[in-house]
Design a protein around this motif. Structure first.
Motif, mmCIF file in Angstrom:
data_model
loop_
_atom_site.group_PDB
_atom_site.id
_atom_site.type_symbol
_atom_site.label_atom_id
_atom_site.label_comp_id
_atom_site.label_asym_id
_atom_site.label_seq_id
_atom_site.Cartn_x
_atom_site.Cartn_y
_atom_site.Cartn_z
ATOM 1 N N TYR A 33 0.614 -1.352 0.137
ATOM 2 C CA TYR A 33 0.116 0.347 0.231
ATOM 3 C C TYR A 33 1.233 1.128 -0.212
ATOM 4 N N VAL A 34 2.228 1.374 1.177
ATOM 5 C CA VAL A 34 2.798 2.483 0.967
ATOM 6 C C VAL A 34 3.486 2.782 -0.117
ATOM 7 N N PHE A 35 3.829 1.119 -1.223
ATOM 8 C CA PHE A 35 5.288 1.474 -1.637
ATOM 9 C C PHE A 35 4.662 2.026 -2.928
ATOM 10 N N GLU A 36 3.405 2.101 -3.071
ATOM 11 C CA GLU A 36 2.649 2.219 -4.142
ATOM 12 C C GLU A 36 2.101 4.118 -4.366
ATOM 13 N N ARG A 37 1.588 4.510 -3.100
ATOM 14 C CA ARG A 37 1.087 5.711 -2.945
ATOM 15 C C ARG A 37 2.555 6.675 -2.321
ATOM 16 N N ALA A 39 6.011 8.822 -1.405
ATOM 17 C CA ALA A 39 7.008 8.482 -2.680
ATOM 18 C C ALA A 39 8.395 8.573 -1.492
ATOM 19 N N PHE A 40 8.046 9.004 -0.392
ATOM 20 C CA PHE A 40 9.295 8.952 0.365
ATOM 21 C C PHE A 40 9.298 6.432 1.036
ATOM 22 N N TYR A 41 8.868 6.342 1.392
ATOM 23 C CA TYR A 41 8.880 4.632 0.818
ATOM 24 C C TYR A 41 9.689 4.501 -0.300
ATOM 25 N N ARG A 42 8.612 4.737 -0.821
ATOM 26 C CA ARG A 42 9.554 4.413 -2.389
ATOM 27 C C ARG A 42 10.778 4.843 -2.680
ATOM 28 N N GLU A 43 11.033 5.295 -2.493
ATOM 29 C CA GLU A 43 12.412 5.866 -2.663
ATOM 30 C C GLU A 43 13.472 5.345 -2.234
ATOM 31 N N LEU A 44 13.407 5.402 -0.975
ATOM 32 C CA LEU A 44 14.103 4.501 0.040
ATOM 33 C C LEU A 44 14.057 3.046 0.235
ATOM 34 N N TRP A 45 12.773 2.450 0.014
ATOM 35 C CA TRP A 45 13.397 1.011 -0.491
ATOM 36 C C TRP A 45 13.581 0.598 -1.770
ATOM 37 N N SER A 46 13.315 1.288 -2.548
ATOM 38 C CA SER A 46 14.021 1.190 -3.923
ATOM 39 C C SER A 46 15.190 1.364 -3.730
ATOM 40 N N ALA A 47 16.000 2.057 -2.989
ATOM 41 C CA ALA A 47 17.955 2.362 -2.693
ATOM 42 C C ALA A 47 18.040 1.339 -1.791
ATOM 43 N N HIS A 48 17.206 0.930 -1.218
ATOM 44 C CA HIS A 48 18.083 -0.404 -0.562
ATOM 45 C C HIS A 48 17.479 -1.826 -1.170
ATOM 46 N N GLY A 49 16.847 -1.860 -2.561
ATOM 47 C CA GLY A 49 17.141 -2.928 -3.279
ATOM 48 C C GLY A 49 15.415 -3.613 -2.684
ATOM 49 N N PHE A 84 4.650 17.774 3.793
ATOM 50 C CA PHE A 84 4.608 15.416 4.399
ATOM 51 C C PHE A 84 5.434 15.265 4.472
ATOM 52 N N GLY A 85 6.586 15.442 3.972
ATOM 53 C CA GLY A 85 7.752 14.481 3.895
ATOM 54 C C GLY A 85 7.865 13.441 3.302
ATOM 55 N N GLY A 86 6.568 13.412 2.361
ATOM 56 C CA GLY A 86 6.507 12.427 1.180
ATOM 57 C C GLY A 86 5.740 11.258 1.621
ATOM 58 N N LEU A 87 5.209 11.008 3.555
ATOM 59 C CA LEU A 87 5.161 10.032 4.322
ATOM 60 C C LEU A 87 2.958 9.998 3.226
ATOM 61 N N LEU A 88 2.372 11.050 2.766
ATOM 62 C CA LEU A 88 0.872 11.097 2.313
ATOM 63 C C LEU A 88 0.966 9.715 1.057
ATOM 64 N N CYS A 89 -0.525 9.393 2.123
ATOM 65 C CA CYS A 89 -0.738 8.268 0.660
ATOM 66 C C CYS A 89 -1.736 8.621 0.101
ATOM 67 N N THR A 90 -2.658 9.818 0.687
ATOM 68 C CA THR A 90 -3.349 9.996 -0.032
ATOM 69 C C THR A 90 -3.707 11.516 -0.529
ATOM 70 N N PRO A 296 -3.803 4.740 7.651
ATOM 71 C CA PRO A 296 -3.925 4.645 6.507
ATOM 72 C C PRO A 296 -3.426 6.166 5.521
ATOM 73 N N THR A 297 -2.864 6.914 6.149
ATOM 74 C CA THR A 297 -3.355 8.435 5.698
ATOM 75 C C THR A 297 -1.793 8.315 5.845
#
Length: 434
Positions: A33-37, A39-49, A84-90, A296-297
């Motif tokens: 859910y958060v990987f899709e929505r 930006a912060f987690y998508r960037e961070l997790w992708s950088a960690h593979g 929102f530091g890239g955390l916002l999912c909505t 979920p926000t």
């Protein structure tokens, strides 16, 4: 319902195996859910593979998902301009409110929220306030303030009547009068308010004024041992402390006063080595790392709190099965003075042992973690002309040296001066740069 022991009996006494199953199910929903929505987690997790398809269990989650810190979110916010530091999912248009932390560290953190009848963080307090004895029809003294949203929503949800009263600096005599007149069952106290009440105790009968209370809540700067005893024994107030559950919610004491309860159906709590990623054995000191399960926000995922705690997951004697934590301090509380480690807690114990400083009002001046000299500002209670007793400084130096091994440079101030200059709302900033 008023005679029921727990607000939500099934959830509050859920067996541990079912709690763990709920946590795992929610986390396996949360990761994609958060990987899709976000930006912060998508960037961070992708950088960690890391990709969500690789997270299929709680063990995978612990092993694969990187931890985050408040500074990482702030750095993303500063770099991108995203408030929102890239955390916002909505979408921003779907938000109900944006609330903030108290800003004790000098920079408030803002939290995006979506809610219908009651904001998420206050809603989680329903179980705790019910456990303190609040019931429909009770009166509550409510003080203006919007840290992490307005608490009146939760009081209304409990069916209590809210009595609003001004409680800023110098107004606690009015709070005492309101308690005497409206006979509330509950009120919230801050550190500065308790210090002010100690000055009123000589001329006001606080035990009589607060005799209707079932409970009072306290949070913020740690209350000194002497102050806690005075509130409970001299004023007759049953005091319940609460603290942050790593910004994912709050953790309260129950009537056993043995640790802060974590609602593990709303937060997945870990206790990690402050310098690494290894989980410390249960009951040993580590850093609280938390994951939002009910947000979920803009959820915090594997968020390093900087809080040093002990975690225990044995059922409490009150009957609740969720874990508890015992707070020791902050990871950054340790200061090296000429190579000697000094903890804030030890300074506090030395300060509050002096009768004029029983409120434990003090600050450490620390421009960096390693110092050549220890400078401590100590607040004393004024009397007469307002000057401190001539031997107070020497007593404080001796007491602080006995507990820390370091002789401090002292700056004596009145309690009022130190509390008035604190940047935290309702709190005393313990560490200042200058």
């Amino acid at each position: 319902m008023p005679d029921r022991e727990f607000f939500d009996p099934e959830a509050e006494t859920l067996p541990r195996e079912r709690l763990l199953a709920r946590q795992e199910a929610r986390i396996l929903e949360l990761v994609p859910y958060v990987f899709e929505r976000s930006a912060f987690y998508r960037e961070l997790w992708s950088a960690h593979g890391v990709h969500p398809r690789e997270v299929r269990s709680l063990e995978d989650f612990r092993r694969r998902i990187p931890t985050i810190t408040k500074d990482m979110v702030r750095a993303y916010r500063d770099r991108t301009g995203d408030p929102f530091g890239g955390l916002l999912c909505t979408d921003v248009s779907e938000l109900t409110s944006v609330s903030s932390s108290s800003g004790t560290t000098g920079r408030p953190t803002f939290f995006a929220e979506q809610w219908d009848q009651c904001p998420p963080l206050p809603a989680a307090m329903l179980r705790d306030l019910w456990g303190l004895g609040l019931r429909p029809g009770d009166r509550v003294l409510s003080q203006p303030g919007t840290i992490r949203n307005l608490l009146d929503y939760v009081f209304h949800a409990l069916g209590t009547t809210v009595v609003c009263v001004e409680s800023g600096p110098g107004q606690m005599a009015g709070v005492v009068e309101a308690a005497r007149r409206y006979r509330p069952a509950f009120l919230q106290l801050t550190y500065a308010q308790v210090v002010e009440l100690t000055r009123l105790a000589d001329r006001l009968d606080l035990r009589e004024a607060f005799s209707s209370l079932k409970a009072a809540a306290f949070a913020g700067a740690p209350m000194s041992r002497r102050m806690r005893e005075m509130v409970r024994q001299d004023w007759g107030i049953e005091l319940f402390e609460y603290t942050s559950a790593a910004d994912t919610g709050m953790a309260w004491e129950c009537d056993r006063h043995d640790g802060f309860h974590l609602w593990e159906d709303t937060v997945f709590a870990e206790c990690l080595d402050p310098q690494g990623l290894d989980e410390v054995p249960e009951g040993e000191l580590g850093e609280l790392v938390a994951t939002d399960l009910d947000n979920p926000t803009a959820p915090l995922i594997r968020y390093r709190s900087d809080d040093l705690v002990r975690l225990g997951r044995k059922p409490c004697d009150c009957g609740r099965t969720h874990g508890r934590m015992w707070l020791r301090g902050r990871c950054g509380d340790e200061t090296l003075v000429g190579g000697v480690p000094v903890m804030l807690r030890d300074i506090g114990l030395a300060v509050e042992d002096q009768p004029e400083c029983a409120g434990g009002v003090f600050q450490m001046v620390r421009p960096q973690r390693e110092l050549s000299a220890l400078t401590v500002r100590v607040g004393y209670e004024t009397a007469g002309a307002g000057a401190p007793p001539p031997d107070l400084a020497e007593r404080l130096r001796t007491a602080i040296h006995a507990r820390t091994g370091v002789t401090p440079v002292l700056e004596l101030r009145t309690e009022h001066e130190l509390l008035a200059g604190s940047s935290g709302v309702g709190k005393l900033t313990r560490v200042v740069r200058s």
